[in-house]
Design a protein around this motif. Structure first.
Motif, PDB file in Angstrom:
ATOM      1  N   VAL A 201     -20.981   3.418 -40.332  1.00  0.00           N
ATOM      2  CA  VAL A 201     -19.971   2.392 -40.152  1.00  0.00           C
ATOM      3  C   VAL A 201     -18.642   2.956 -40.652  1.00  0.00           C
ATOM      4  O   VAL A 201     -18.584   3.495 -41.758  1.00  0.00           O
ATOM      5  CB  VAL A 201     -20.314   1.113 -40.947  1.00  0.00           C
ATOM      6  CG1 VAL A 201     -19.195   0.081 -40.799  1.00  0.00           C
ATOM      7  CG2 VAL A 201     -21.634   0.537 -40.487  1.00  0.00           C
TER       8      VAL A 201
ATOM      9  N   LEU B 176     -26.675   6.429 -37.924  1.00  0.00           N
ATOM     10  CA  LEU B 176     -25.654   5.415 -37.667  1.00  0.00           C
ATOM     11  C   LEU B 176     -24.725   5.324 -38.869  1.00  0.00           C
ATOM     12  O   LEU B 176     -25.180   5.233 -40.014  1.00  0.00           O
ATOM     13  CB  LEU B 176     -26.299   4.049 -37.447  1.00  0.00           C
ATOM     14  CG  LEU B 176     -26.599   3.648 -36.013  1.00  0.00           C
ATOM     15  CD1 LEU B 176     -27.315   2.295 -35.997  1.00  0.00           C
ATOM     16  CD2 LEU B 176     -25.328   3.576 -35.174  1.00  0.00           C
TER      17      LEU B 176
ATOM     18  N   ARG C 147     -25.102   3.706 -42.404  1.00  0.00           N
ATOM     19  CA  ARG C 147     -25.547   2.339 -42.246  1.00  0.00           C
ATOM     20  C   ARG C 147     -26.787   2.011 -43.086  1.00  0.00           C
ATOM     21  O   ARG C 147     -26.858   0.967 -43.704  1.00  0.00           O
ATOM     22  CB  ARG C 147     -25.854   2.079 -40.789  1.00  0.00           C
ATOM     23  CG  ARG C 147     -25.559   0.659 -40.585  1.00  0.00           C
ATOM     24  CD  ARG C 147     -25.365   0.145 -39.331  1.00  0.00           C
ATOM     25  NE  ARG C 147     -25.913  -1.172 -39.563  1.00  0.00           N
ATOM     26  CZ  ARG C 147     -26.280  -1.985 -38.653  1.00  0.00           C
ATOM     27  NH1 ARG C 147     -26.142  -1.668 -37.418  1.00  0.00           N
ATOM     28  NH2 ARG C 147     -26.758  -3.127 -38.975  1.00  0.00           N
TER      29      ARG C 147
ATOM     30  N   GLU D 165     -18.992   1.235 -35.330  1.00  0.00           N
ATOM     31  CA  GLU D 165     -20.230   1.966 -35.583  1.00  0.00           C
ATOM     32  C   GLU D 165     -20.216   3.268 -34.802  1.00  0.00           C
ATOM     33  O   GLU D 165     -19.805   3.303 -33.638  1.00  0.00           O
ATOM     34  CB  GLU D 165     -21.441   1.126 -35.159  1.00  0.00           C
ATOM     35  CG  GLU D 165     -21.768   0.066 -36.165  1.00  0.00           C
ATOM     36  CD  GLU D 165     -23.165  -0.520 -35.973  1.00  0.00           C
ATOM     37  OE1 GLU D 165     -23.850  -0.136 -35.019  1.00  0.00           O
ATOM     38  OE2 GLU D 165     -23.545  -1.365 -36.802  1.00  0.00           O
TER      39      GLU D 165
END
Ligand code: V3L
Length: 85
Positions: A47, A45, A58, A38
């Motif tokens: 991934v 955020l 995210r 992450e």
């Protein structure tokens, strides 16, 4: 010097290199065999999925970019949105 490898994400017509700190973090996680990492980038955020070699937001996985691990010498648009060529 990480064997000369850096990490890149997809732009509209070329590749952007991740900023130095993030690229190092990705390289370490990749070498440790982690499946994903992450990242916090500009307040969002993300991934990074090493199995599918994608970066996804995210909270909106439709915002996805291909990523790759390659030599630092490849043609690139720049680093983390800062143009270098
Ligand atoms: N590092 C820095 N900025 C990022 C990253 C990252 N890993 N991922 C997304 N952004 P999205 P062209 C990119 C930025 O995926 O003209 C480039 O760095 C992203 O910046 O929908 O298409 C350029 O600055 C975008 O501004 O969540 O090649 C810019 O796009 C924003 O987060 C234009 O590049 C939303 O990306």
């Amino acid at each position: 010097f990480d064997g000369g490898y850096q990490w890149f994400y997809e732009g509209r017509n070329g590749w952007w290199q991740y900023d130095e700190r993030t690229s190092k973090e990705l390289e370490n996680s990749y070498k440790n065999g982690e499946k994903c990492v992450e990242l916090l980038i500009a307040g969002f955020l993300y991934v990074v999925d090493f199995e599918n070699m994608l970066q996804l937001r995210r909270n909106d996985p439709s915002r996805r970019r291909l990523i790759k691990r390659d030599f630092s010498s490849i043609p690139k648009k720049g680093i983390a949105g800062i143009r270098t060529e």
